[in-house]
Each structure stands twice: as C-alpha cells, then as structure tokens.
Scaffold this motif. Structure first.
Motif, PDB file in Angstrom:
ATOM      1  N   HIS A  17       0.843  -1.198   0.000  1.00 17.98           N
ATOM      2  CA  HIS A  17       0.000   0.000   0.000  1.00 17.98           C
ATOM      3  C   HIS A  17       0.881   1.251   0.000  1.00 17.98           C
ATOM      4  CE1 HIS A  17      -3.284  -2.699   0.420  1.00 17.98           C
ATOM      5  NE2 HIS A  17      -2.935  -3.085   1.628  1.00 17.98           N
ATOM      6  N   LEU A  18       1.331   1.622  -1.178  1.00 20.50           N
ATOM      7  CA  LEU A  18       2.190   2.792  -1.336  1.00 20.50           C
ATOM      8  C   LEU A  18       1.396   4.092  -1.403  1.00 20.50           C
ATOM      9  CD1 LEU A  18       4.690   1.618  -4.106  1.00 20.50           C
ATOM     10  CD2 LEU A  18       5.129   1.839  -1.665  1.00 20.50           C
ATOM     11  N   ASP A  19       0.179   4.010  -1.938  1.00 17.09           N
ATOM     12  CA  ASP A  19      -0.597   5.214  -2.270  1.00 17.09           C
ATOM     13  C   ASP A  19       0.223   6.139  -3.156  1.00 17.09           C
ATOM     14  OD1 ASP A  19      -2.956   4.502  -0.883  1.00 17.09           O
ATOM     15  OD2 ASP A  19      -2.030   5.115   1.012  1.00 17.09           O
ATOM     16  N   ASP A  20       1.050   5.536  -3.999  1.00 12.71           N
ATOM     17  CA  ASP A  20       1.905   6.247  -4.939  1.00 12.71           C
ATOM     18  C   ASP A  20       2.181   5.294  -6.093  1.00 12.71           C
ATOM     19  OD1 ASP A  20       3.458   8.215  -6.064  1.00 12.71           O
ATOM     20  OD2 ASP A  20       5.006   8.205  -4.516  1.00 12.71           O
ATOM     21  N   GLU A  21       2.927   5.764  -7.093  1.00 12.16           N
ATOM     22  CA  GLU A  21       3.252   4.946  -8.252  1.00 12.16           C
ATOM     23  C   GLU A  21       4.337   3.927  -7.906  1.00 12.16           C
ATOM     24  OE1 GLU A  21       3.795   5.819 -12.959  1.00 12.16           O
ATOM     25  OE2 GLU A  21       4.938   7.092 -11.609  1.00 12.16           O
ATOM     26  N   LEU A  22       4.155   2.696  -8.364  1.00  9.59           N
ATOM     27  CA  LEU A  22       5.175   1.652  -8.256  1.00  9.59           C
ATOM     28  C   LEU A  22       6.025   1.796  -9.513  1.00  9.59           C
ATOM     29  CD1 LEU A  22       6.332  -0.840  -6.864  1.00  9.59           C
ATOM     30  CD2 LEU A  22       4.559  -2.190  -7.992  1.00  9.59           C
ATOM     31  N   LYS A  23       7.191   2.423  -9.364  1.00  9.43           N
ATOM     32  CA  LYS A  23       7.956   2.869 -10.525  1.00  9.43           C
ATOM     33  C   LYS A  23       9.423   2.476 -10.381  1.00  9.43           C
ATOM     34  CE  LYS A  23       8.875   7.273 -12.841  1.00  9.43           C
ATOM     35  NZ  LYS A  23       8.572   8.696 -12.797  1.00  9.43           N
ATOM     36  N   ARG A  40      -2.353  -1.074  -3.251  1.00 12.46           N
ATOM     37  CA  ARG A  40      -2.921   0.265  -3.355  1.00 12.46           C
ATOM     38  C   ARG A  40      -1.812   1.173  -3.901  1.00 12.46           C
ATOM     39  NH1 ARG A  40      -5.586   0.786   1.606  1.00 12.46           N
ATOM     40  NH2 ARG A  40      -3.701   1.642   2.531  1.00 12.46           N
ATOM     41  N   VAL A  41      -1.804   1.255  -5.234  1.00 13.42           N
ATOM     42  CA  VAL A  41      -0.823   2.092  -5.932  1.00 13.42           C
ATOM     43  C   VAL A  41      -1.573   2.955  -6.938  1.00 13.42           C
ATOM     44  CG1 VAL A  41       1.088   0.456  -5.633  1.00 13.42           C
ATOM     45  CG2 VAL A  41      -0.329   0.312  -7.666  1.00 13.42           C
ATOM     46  N   THR A  42      -0.922   4.004  -7.405  1.00  8.57           N
ATOM     47  CA  THR A  42      -1.566   4.883  -8.385  1.00  8.57           C
ATOM     48  C   THR A  42      -1.149   4.556  -9.811  1.00  8.57           C
ATOM     49  OG1 THR A  42       0.187   6.526  -8.119  1.00  8.57           O
ATOM     50  CG2 THR A  42      -1.767   6.764  -6.716  1.00  8.57           C
ATOM     51  N   TYR A  61      -5.334   0.780 -12.815  1.00  6.89           N
ATOM     52  CA  TYR A  61      -4.559   2.007 -12.729  1.00  6.89           C
ATOM     53  C   TYR A  61      -3.609   2.056 -13.920  1.00  6.89           C
ATOM     54  CZ  TYR A  61      -2.733  -1.638  -9.635  1.00  6.89           C
ATOM     55  OH  TYR A  61      -2.414  -2.838  -9.062  1.00  6.89           O
TER      56      TYR A  61
END
Length: 156
Positions: A17-23, A40-42, A61
């Motif tokens: 659950h980063l609540d951000d991009e998995l990059k 939970r990623v964007t 997403y």
C-alpha cells in the motif's frame, strides 16, 4: 531498492500500500516475471526489457510496460469496472507484443464511435475474456465483436 536489483528475475508484490506509483526507471535487464496483486498504488511503471509474464490483480490504474517488448503473457483481473473503450484503446498500447491475454473484469459496453480507430493486438494468439456486464448493456452485446476485430490481420 528495486533499481539496484539488476539480477532480479521474478518479482511478486502483494498487498503493498504505497498510495503512490510503483515505478522503476532504471533497467531491470533480468526480470522475466512480474505480479502485482491487491496493492494500493496509483500506477505501475517498469523498465524490464525481457519481461515475459505480467499478472495484475486489483484496481485498474495506469500501467506502463512499453519497454517490455518481449512480454507474451498477461493476466489481468480488475476488481472494478472497465470500459470497452479502455480494452480496445489502452490495453493494446500497454501490451503491444502480448500473445496470451487473460482479462477478467466488470465492463460497460457503452462506447463512443471510436471503434474504427482502435489499436491492435497485433501478436495476440489466445484470448480468454470474462466480462461481467450489467443488464442495461444487454442490447449492446454485439459491440464485444470489436475485441475480435482489434486482433489485427494475420498473413497466411
């Protein structure tokens, strides 16, 4: 952390659950398998040139695997609704070389008149499609044929 794992061949990320991009912008030259489930990623963006298999389970997403030109198998299970427009216009650009596509999702069949301008799954050999539709879309069921025409032409 992942950027420094150049020998990584198999990666499964579950309930992250980063609540951000998995990059991962730096190349992962050995990555062959990537699975992202219940996260939970964007968005997802990987630079994995030799990636062969991609599995995704969860929300829809933005996915950027455009550097993964050897990607052959994709298994996507979206928990929330997708549109036929997304399937026909976005997925072929995200998965340009996919040969085996498994797609499960709730779907709405209402589409704008863009079906003539859809992208193509030019390498697609096998499609397993499980779309769950609402009763109101029953009159538009023939629009699913657009997925078959988006496969592209093959020469004999």
């Amino acid at each position: 952390m992942l950027s420094s794992c150049s020998s990584l061949a198999w990666l499964s990320i579950v309930r992250c659950h980063l609540d951000d991009e998995l990059k991962v912008d730096l190349p992962l030259p050995s990555l062959l398998y990537l699975s992202v489930a219940h996260c939970r990623v964007t968005g997802i963006k990987f630079n994995a040139m030799k990636l062969k298999t991609f599995n995704c389970r969860g929300s829809r997403y933005p996915i950027d695997l455009t550097q993964s030109l050897e990607l052959k198998d994709a298994d996507l299970y979206f928990f929330y609704s997708v549109t036929l427009e997304y399937i026909l216009s976005k997925l072929p650009t995200v998965l340009p070389s996919v040969e085996y596509l498994y797609l499960r999702a709730a779907a709405t069949l209402k589409t704008p008149a863009l079906l003539e301008n859809t992208c193509r799954f030019s390498q697609l050999k096998y499609l397993q499609l499980e779309l769950y539709m609402v009763h109101e879309d029953a009159d538009n069921i023939l629009s699913l044929a657009s997925i078959l025409t988006s496969k592209g032409s093959s020469s004999s």
